[in-house]
Write a protein that holds these residues in place. Structure first.
Motif, PDB file in Angstrom:
ATOM      1  N   GLU A   1      48.192  19.197 117.493  1.00  0.00           N
ATOM      2  CA  GLU A   1      47.612  18.686 116.260  1.00  0.00           C
ATOM      3  C   GLU A   1      48.482  19.096 115.071  1.00  0.00           C
ATOM      4  N   PRO A   2      48.663  18.210 114.109  1.00  0.00           N
ATOM      5  CA  PRO A   2      49.523  18.541 112.970  1.00  0.00           C
ATOM      6  C   PRO A   2      48.861  19.554 112.061  1.00  0.00           C
TER       7      PRO A   2
ATOM      8  N   ARG B   1      55.201  15.239 104.522  1.00  0.00           N
ATOM      9  CA  ARG B   1      53.874  14.633 104.561  1.00  0.00           C
ATOM     10  C   ARG B   1      52.987  15.235 103.480  1.00  0.00           C
TER      11      ARG B   1
ATOM     12  N   ASP C   1      52.129  10.064 106.306  1.00  0.00           N
ATOM     13  CA  ASP C   1      52.564  10.266 107.693  1.00  0.00           C
ATOM     14  C   ASP C   1      53.994  10.794 107.734  1.00  0.00           C
TER      15      ASP C   1
ATOM     16  N   ASP D   1      57.099  16.982 111.208  1.00  0.00           N
ATOM     17  CA  ASP D   1      56.526  16.643 112.511  1.00  0.00           C
ATOM     18  C   ASP D   1      57.036  17.517 113.641  1.00  0.00           C
TER      19      ASP D   1
ATOM     20  N   ALA E   1      48.704  11.496 112.560  1.00  0.00           N
ATOM     21  CA  ALA E   1      47.377  11.626 111.943  1.00  0.00           C
ATOM     22  C   ALA E   1      46.848  10.237 111.610  1.00  0.00           C
TER      23      ALA E   1
END
Length: 490
Positions: A43-44, A91, A145, A174, A335
């Motif tokens: 998960e980010p 992001r 993103d 990322d 996401a």
């Protein structure tokens, strides 16, 4: 074929890779053997405190020696003094970009793949007024993103992008761990007179009605097959972007282990690269195990009679003291809102030759307004659901291809009934590529999907971004001769 020998963790189930005249059926396996599932994407993390990035994009003609330092320069159109304008942010950051138009015709900036507000999408007449010569326009939006994106005009696109008017946007954040190097691999053809360096016609009727009008000079990062030195024996990230208006490439890596980690900027569970077919506007993020000191590996295009070298990587410096298996870690998960497939509405879209051949007549008096003429085409060859556009220009939109309800999930059934390939792009959203009757792909998020001849594919997404959003083929001659429409979200 792609230099993945010696690592039992890589598996390849089935691949038929042909030359330019054949249709490839690509199969990708995971790293696991024995039926183990692919690695889950972590998960980010929450975005850091946002930073505002301010950039000036001055669209103007500038000479660039594409044919070589001792050959005539070519009159490129660029956003800055360097041939490539690249923007990096993270992001959650805010991007402010001021476009100043020093061209002799109007232009705009479409931020390809970014889920931004409709007013910032950069489509003349549809989302903003065209930016006329001598005028400026301010874009401002938050980057929702991570990933590899790009930007380009959206009117007279075949010529403006054909002249080089495009840039790259990388949104960082990322990767759980940094790579030893992070490289751009920009693929772009140019239609040049080899003697003078001047541009040839960007569009031909014969090309527009078939696979497109191809360039005369291939380039990677504005050079012919550049050689790049990379840290020997370490994992490097290679961001491949197809910025051409026509050419479809089948990207692979020879003499090195390579894995796909993102498609159109969206993370996927890493899988070994056999070959990945990329239409215009598509992006592919790779991890490549750099060669040993002094050795080389090649990024190649297999979509030709013989592999075409796009970029050569040469191992530089000492190799790591301890060798490790090539097993890239996944990027953070995108996401993105997950579509509700059980309750999604299904809508069909058929991409075809136009049902009626037509040519736009010049108005009485024999003149066409220059501004309007940039966003129309005098011939129509292609259609979506038997509807064509933009014969009269962006300022005269046809009815929408579909009217979507805000917040609802949709499945688009895409059917290519033509004998040519079409990279189909949707603005303002990322969609999940679910399945196909012809091409074996992993389920993945994207903003552009390449439809092969007679292919039927399904994509799904949540219509969570209100506005009028373009939906079109990204072979620009197909887009400009009918294979373009829009959907509304309200």
């Amino acid at each position: 074929m792609t230099g993945m020998h010696g690592n039992p963790a890589f598996t390849r189930r089935r691949v038929l890779v042909g030359g330019a005249a054949t249709v490839a059926v690509l199969s990708v396996g995971g790293f696991a053997t024995g039926g183990r599932p692919p690695k889950p994407l972590p998960e980010p993390p929450a975005p850091a405190a946002p930073t505002t990035h301010r950039h000036s994009l001055t669209a103007a003609e500038r000479p660039v020696h594409l044919l070589g330092p001792d050959r005539p320069a070519s009159p490129l159109w660029t956003y800055g003094d360097a041939p490539l304008t690249a923007i990096r942010a993270r992001r959650g950051d805010v991007l402010e970009a001021r476009l100043e138009n020093r061209l002799a015709e109007h232009t705009s900036v479409h931020w390809h793949g970014i889920r931004l507000p409709n007013a910032m999408d950069g489509v003349p007449y549809m989302t903003q007024p065209p930016v006329l010569p001598g005028e400026a326009f301010d874009y401002r939006f938050t980057l929702p993103d991570t990933g590899t994106f790009f930007f380009h005009p959206h009117c007279n696109t075949v010529e403006q992008v054909g002249r080089g008017l495009a840039g790259v946007l990388v949104v960082d954040g990322d990767a759980p761990q940094p790579y030893a190097a992070d490289l751009l691999c920009l693929l772009k053809d140019w239609r040049l007179d080899q003697a003078t360096g001047r541009f040839l016609d960007f569009q031909t009727d014969a090309g527009a009605a078939k696979a497109g009008t191809f360039g005369t000079l291939r380039s990677t990062n504005f050079a012919a097959a550049p050689v790049v030195r990379v840290p020997a024996g370490r994992d490097v990230r290679v961001r491949v972007l197809n910025l051409d208006v026509t050419r479809i490439s089948q990207v692979g890596v020879m003499d090195a282990e390579a894995a796909v980690i993102a498609i159109d900027g969206n993370a996927v569970s890493p899988f070994p690269l056999v070959a990945w077919r990329m239409g215009p506007a598509m992006r592919l993020d790779l991890v490549v195990r750099a060669p040993a000191p002094g050795a080389s590996a090649r990024v190649v295009d297999y979509f030709a009679k013989e592999p075409v070298t796009l970029m050569t990587l040469v191992g530089d410096g000492a190799a790591p003291g301890t060798a490790t298996d090539f097993d890239p870690a996944p990027l953070f998960a995108p996401a993105l809102p997950e579509p509700d497939l059980r309750n999604a509405e299904t809508l069909p879209f058929v991409f075809s030759s136009t049902a009626v051949d037509q040519t736009i007549e010049t108005p009485a008096g024999g003149t066409i307004d220059l501004g309007r003429s940039l966003c129309l085409n005098t011939a129509t060859y292609w259609a979506i659901n038997r509807q064509t556009w933009p014969e009269r220009g962006h300022e005269f939109p046809p009815p929408p291809l579909a009217e979507l309800k805000l917040g609802r999930s949709y499945v688009f059934e895409l059917a290519n009934v033509s004998p040519h390939m079409h990279p189909i792009h949707l603005h303002g959203h990322s969609f999940k590529v679910l399945d196909s009757n012809k091409v074996e792909r992993p389920v993945h998020w994207a903003d552009t999907v390449l439809l092969t001849p007679k292919e039927r594919a399904r994509i799904a997404f949540v219509a969570d971004n209100p506005g009028r959003w373009m939906f079109h083929c990204h072979i620009i001659e197909h887009q400009d001769t009918g294979m373009m429409g829009y959907v509304t979200v309200a």
